[in-house]
Scaffold this active site. Sequence first.
Site, PDB file in Angstrom:
ATOM      1  N   GLN A  90       0.825  -1.211   0.000  1.00 16.33           N
ATOM      2  CA  GLN A  90       0.000   0.000   0.000  1.00 16.33           C
ATOM      3  C   GLN A  90       0.861   1.263   0.000  1.00 16.33           C
ATOM      4  OE1 GLN A  90      -2.722  -0.424   3.348  1.00 16.33           O
ATOM      5  NE2 GLN A  90      -3.422  -2.406   2.622  1.00 16.33           N
ATOM      6  N   HIS A 147      -1.334  -0.056   5.642  1.00 14.73           N
ATOM      7  CA  HIS A 147      -1.913   0.859   6.626  1.00 14.73           C
ATOM      8  C   HIS A 147      -1.011   2.023   6.997  1.00 14.73           C
ATOM      9  CE1 HIS A 147      -4.994  -2.357   8.173  1.00 14.73           C
ATOM     10  NE2 HIS A 147      -4.935  -2.274   6.862  1.00 14.73           N
ATOM     11  N   GLU A 194     -15.576   2.906   8.829  1.00 17.24           N
ATOM     12  CA  GLU A 194     -16.101   3.961   9.706  1.00 17.24           C
ATOM     13  C   GLU A 194     -16.028   5.342   9.069  1.00 17.24           C
ATOM     14  OE1 GLU A 194     -13.917   3.845  13.401  1.00 17.24           O
ATOM     15  OE2 GLU A 194     -14.790   1.892  13.968  1.00 17.24           O
ATOM     16  N   TYR A 236     -10.950   6.256  19.707  1.00 20.27           N
ATOM     17  CA  TYR A 236     -11.919   5.626  18.803  1.00 20.27           C
ATOM     18  C   TYR A 236     -11.891   4.101  18.873  1.00 20.27           C
ATOM     19  CZ  TYR A 236     -13.251  10.244  17.609  1.00 20.27           C
ATOM     20  OH  TYR A 236     -13.756  11.517  17.734  1.00 20.27           O
ATOM     21  N   TYR A 268      -9.668 -10.633  10.389  1.00 25.89           N
ATOM     22  CA  TYR A 268      -9.750 -11.475   9.187  1.00 25.89           C
ATOM     23  C   TYR A 268      -9.636 -12.955   9.514  1.00 25.89           C
ATOM     24  CZ  TYR A 268      -9.550  -7.367   6.223  1.00 25.89           C
ATOM     25  OH  TYR A 268      -9.847  -6.199   5.605  1.00 25.89           O
TER      26      TYR A 268
END
Length: 372
Positions: free
Chosen positions: A83, A150, A242, A252, A263
């Site tokens: 990513q 991430h 979210e 949060y 997963y």
Amino acid sequence: MSRAMITIACVLLVACGGSQGGTLPDLLPFGVTPVADFDEPWAMTFLPDGALLITEKRGELLLFRDGKTQRVSGIPAVAYGGQGGLGDVILHPRFADNGYVYLSFAEPGEGRTRGAAVARAQLVRGAGSVALEGLQVIWRQVPKVSGSGHFGHRLAFGPDGHLWVTSGERQKFTPAQDMQSNLGKVLRLRDDGSVPADNPFASQGGVAAQIWSLGHRNPLGIAFDAQGRVWTQEMGPRGGDELNLIERGGNYGYPLVSNGDHYDGRVIPDHDTQPQFKAPKVSWTPVIAPAGLLIYSGNEFPDWQSDVFIGGLASQALIRVEITGETAREAARYDMGERIREVEQGPDGAIWILEDGDRRRAGRLLRLGKRS
Ligand SMILES: [Ca+2]
Ligand SMILES: [Ca+2]
């Protein structure tokens, strides 16, 4: 089902889409104009003269204007893969005076580690060339860790004049609750990367001083509404994407609570079991896989002013969310037929989006305007 039948079904049902999952996608209420192709585009921002800066994940920053693409020189080396790569691009609120551009990117560390970083530099446009000059790295994820997921690393300037950075938890879970790490957090910095004295954890020093909110997983969009409130979206695990209204010092809850689960099947308690953690204003199961976040304020679509637009990767959609006070709900889901990576408002009031693309196919820049 034919398009005509879908139209009839929509009329009969009054609202198709709108609810979460399982409904028909909304017919497109805008015209779609393909503008240009890019190689794994990730983010874009408009310059005051209407030109676009566009990042490509492999490590290119491009200036696009009047159908022509120009490569910007002076980009930092990025750790491309998974990513990671070149990420977001935004302008300083006083860009017209100081020329500052901010970039986020994945950078390599010791061993096989990586981490997100933010740099600023001045954009210098010459005759036939455009360059970033005086590039300085002003923020880094701490610590750098293994893996290439991430990073988060979406950027925005707030009405407070500060630089806001979303930082993903790098698929390591627990750093999101660790105040010795700035992973899994939303961060608030001065425009030079230093820490504002009025941050909620400023007295703790270190990276804790950067933190505005914690307990995030992989926030991939951040924007301010007309009231100056900050909203982020984040990619949930298996379920539980979210949209969050970010409160000063709020926790949060990730990885202690999530409306999704791991997963590997392990259950994560849902938000309603532990109300001490801030719950999302919207959560999505099945997931939309959010990317990019726009709070619309243009005149091209007057009915949509103050609505939130989120790109959908896995859902291959543009999602429209209506905010009412402190609540929000999905109002429409527009099927775009491709993974959507980025959403931006043009100076023309149109909505501009970038498809994700991959190593084999281009991601298109699309302009969404009034239906003609
Ligand atoms: Ca953008
Ligand atoms: Ca759960």
